[in-house]
Enzyme design. Structure first.
Site, PDB file in Angstrom:
ATOM      1  N   LYS A 176       0.815  -1.222   0.000  1.00  0.00           N
ATOM      2  CA  LYS A 176       0.000   0.000   0.000  1.00  0.00           C
ATOM      3  C   LYS A 176       0.842   1.264   0.000  1.00  0.00           C
ATOM      4  O   LYS A 176       0.447   2.270  -0.587  1.00  0.00           O
ATOM      5  CB  LYS A 176      -0.936   0.014   1.214  1.00  0.00           C
ATOM      6  CG  LYS A 176      -2.131  -0.916   1.068  1.00  0.00           C
ATOM      7  CD  LYS A 176      -3.268  -0.474   1.979  1.00  0.00           C
ATOM      8  CE  LYS A 176      -4.517  -1.291   1.743  1.00  0.00           C
ATOM      9  NZ  LYS A 176      -5.608  -0.920   2.656  1.00  0.00           N
TER      10      LYS A 176
ATOM     11  N   LYS B  65      -4.605  -9.532  -6.888  1.00  0.00           N
ATOM     12  CA  LYS B  65      -5.817  -9.693  -6.093  1.00  0.00           C
ATOM     13  C   LYS B  65      -6.927  -8.786  -6.639  1.00  0.00           C
ATOM     14  O   LYS B  65      -6.658  -7.658  -7.028  1.00  0.00           O
ATOM     15  CB  LYS B  65      -5.488  -9.311  -4.643  1.00  0.00           C
ATOM     16  CG  LYS B  65      -6.524  -9.718  -3.632  1.00  0.00           C
ATOM     17  CD  LYS B  65      -6.155  -9.247  -2.228  1.00  0.00           C
ATOM     18  CE  LYS B  65      -6.300  -7.747  -2.082  1.00  0.00           C
ATOM     19  NZ  LYS B  65      -6.428  -7.280  -0.693  1.00  0.00           N
TER      20      LYS B  65
ATOM     21  N   LYS C 278     -10.906  -3.320  -4.437  1.00  0.00           N
ATOM     22  CA  LYS C 278     -11.731  -2.140  -4.681  1.00  0.00           C
ATOM     23  C   LYS C 278     -10.882  -0.955  -5.100  1.00  0.00           C
ATOM     24  O   LYS C 278     -11.399   0.031  -5.622  1.00  0.00           O
ATOM     25  CB  LYS C 278     -12.610  -1.794  -3.472  1.00  0.00           C
ATOM     26  CG  LYS C 278     -11.972  -1.853  -2.120  1.00  0.00           C
ATOM     27  CD  LYS C 278     -13.050  -1.744  -1.004  1.00  0.00           C
ATOM     28  CE  LYS C 278     -12.600  -2.408   0.269  1.00  0.00           C
ATOM     29  NZ  LYS C 278     -13.612  -2.670   1.242  1.00  0.00           N
TER      30      LYS C 278
HETATM   31  P1  AMP Z   1     -10.776  -5.012   2.818  1.00  0.00           P
HETATM   32  O1  AMP Z   1     -11.648  -4.706   1.664  1.00  0.00           O
HETATM   33  O2  AMP Z   1      -9.324  -4.918   2.488  1.00  0.00           O
HETATM   34  O3  AMP Z   1     -11.170  -4.301   4.080  1.00  0.00           O
HETATM   35  O4  AMP Z   1     -11.002  -6.557   3.099  1.00  0.00           O
HETATM   36  C1  AMP Z   1     -12.084  -7.028   3.864  1.00  0.00           C
HETATM   37  C2  AMP Z   1     -12.128  -8.536   3.887  1.00  0.00           C
HETATM   38  O5  AMP Z   1     -12.325  -9.040   2.556  1.00  0.00           O
HETATM   39  C3  AMP Z   1     -10.852  -9.193   4.413  1.00  0.00           C
HETATM   40  O6  AMP Z   1     -11.191 -10.336   5.172  1.00  0.00           O
HETATM   41  C4  AMP Z   1     -10.128  -9.577   3.171  1.00  0.00           C
HETATM   42  O7  AMP Z   1      -9.262 -10.672   3.365  1.00  0.00           O
HETATM   43  C5  AMP Z   1     -11.285  -9.959   2.246  1.00  0.00           C
HETATM   44  N1  AMP Z   1     -10.906  -9.771   0.838  1.00  0.00           N
HETATM   45  C6  AMP Z   1     -10.629  -8.589   0.212  1.00  0.00           C
HETATM   46  N2  AMP Z   1     -10.297  -8.794  -1.073  1.00  0.00           N
HETATM   47  C7  AMP Z   1     -10.359 -10.147  -1.270  1.00  0.00           C
HETATM   48  C8  AMP Z   1     -10.120 -11.003  -2.401  1.00  0.00           C
HETATM   49  N3  AMP Z   1      -9.757 -10.509  -3.585  1.00  0.00           N
HETATM   50  N4  AMP Z   1     -10.281 -12.339  -2.222  1.00  0.00           N
HETATM   51  C9  AMP Z   1     -10.671 -12.850  -1.034  1.00  0.00           C
HETATM   52  N5  AMP Z   1     -10.893 -12.101   0.070  1.00  0.00           N
HETATM   53  C10 AMP Z   1     -10.749 -10.764  -0.049  1.00  0.00           C
END
Ligand code: AMP
Ligand code: TRP
Length: 347
Positions: free
Chosen positions: A127, A210, A213
């Protein structure tokens, strides 16, 4: 991390099972968030365990957030939780900043964690990018706040996607060091729950990245609010290779894009990748992609529709978050109090 080797195996038998997890309100929800996290959250809620799901707004501001957009994203995430099946009666749903104990315990943990531990966090490196000097201090110390989120509730199980594994290990190291330094058995060592066929959903444009968003290309991801046509278009245009799908998992090796689409298919159908390949092995992408689109639309459209409805009444969403925060505070307050006591603060 070197200390990880000395972290004892978790013996959480003294703690009653409790689930905690969180998602950042830093933009719209993606299919990765849904399959890697929210779908699991719902399953754990239905398993009868005590479940607490947070919208981690304090984490979101580790990178710049436009205040009005942050407010909207917080309500939208609350709507997403509920639309996907979380029930504010069964689970505690709240936003982090309404429970100040998170920040207070986060401070204590920033005095327990070592700079060397945080230096190893790959999410910070990703990041912060090349311009590390310009990253916020919060982005660097973020995992200590995440440890506080979890340990403030003595949570034992944390459903997350694969990318959060390292942060969970750090949380366990912080708990173990705190317990060791103060000679107590106060914090459990929480277990990551990384399950399902799609614990790491990849970008539709590049199977080695990955799905996120924050990817500049909207074609790289499926958003939870995408309509049926958009979902179909994104899947139609998703990167693939020229071969037919294999019938065995081993045949997906070295075929990142094929592996990703089959994993998404499996996770959406609640079956294993093996089982999915028994159904679709031998098919060309021209045949498989429409099947995947139809399935994705069938599963995601009702959630998007419900989210839109819920967003019509922000007052009700705020009420739900306020109510959840009050319930969260009631659990957190005695744990924070006891922590400060252990540390030697005059109470
Ligand atoms: P975040 O959007 O970074 O706050 O992620 C929130 C949750 O979604 C966390 O548990 C991440 O591990 C999961 N997550 C985010 N992106 C992915 C992805 N591409 N595949 C699987 N899990 C994800
Ligand atoms: N770090 C997580 C992410 O970026 C979000 C998060 C913050 C979290 N606190 C948490 C996840 C506590 C699980 C438990 O996705």
């Amino acid at each position: 991390m070197s200390e990880a080797a000395t972290t004892p195996a978790a013996d959480n038998s003294a703690f009653s099972p409790r689930v905690f997890s969180g998602i950042q309100p830093s933009g719209g929800l993606t299919l990765g968030n849904y399959l890697g996290a929210i779908k699991r959250f719902v399953e754990m809620q239905e398993s009868g365990m005590e479940t607490i799901y947070c919208i981690v707004d304090l984490h979101a501001i580790t990178v710049w957030q436009e205040p009005e957009k942050l407010r909207r994203a917080t309500r939208e995430l609350c709507a997403g939780y509920i639309a996907a099946g979380l029930d504010p009666e069964k689970s505690i749903l709240f936003n982090q900043s309404q429970v100040s104990a998170h920040a207070e315990l986060g401070w204590v943990f920033s005095c327990v964690a070592r700079i060397g531990w945080l230096n190893r966090m790959t999410q910070f490196k990703d990041k912060a990018g090349k311009n590390r000097e310009k990253a916020s201090v919060g982005l660097f110390s973020y995992p200590t706040l995440m440890a506080a989120d979890i340990l403030l509730y003595h949570a034992t199980h944390v459903p997350v996607g694969e990318d959060q594994k390292q942060h969970l290990e750090l949380t366990r190291d912080i708990a173990a060091k705190f317990n060791h330094d103060y000679g107590v058995d106060f914090f459990p060592l929480p277990e990551p729950v990384i399950e399902g066929a799609a614990t790491r959903v990849m970008s539709l444009r590049d199977g080695t990245k990955k799905m996120s968003k924050s990817d500049p290309s909207d074609m790289s991801r499926i958003n939870m609010t995408d309509d049926a046509d958009t979902i179909a278009k994104k899947i139609r245009k998703a990167k693939t290779d020229p071969d037919a799908l294999p019938s065995e998992v081993a045949g997906l090796e070295g075929r990142a894009e094929a592996k990703n689409l089959v994993s998404i298919y499996a996770a959406l159908s609640d079956i294993s990748v093996e089982e999915a390949l028994r159904q679709v092995g031998g098919k060309q992408f021209s045949e498989f992609k429409p099947m995947l689109s139809e399935l994705a639309v069938e599963k995601l459209s009702p959630i998007a529709g419900r989210m839109e409805e819920l967003m019509q009444d922000p007052g009700e969403l705020d009420r739900i978050l306020g109510d959840g925060a009050a319930r969260a505070r009631a659990i957190a307050a005695p744990i924070l109090d006891r922590t400060l006591d252990i540390v030697g603060m005059v109470r």
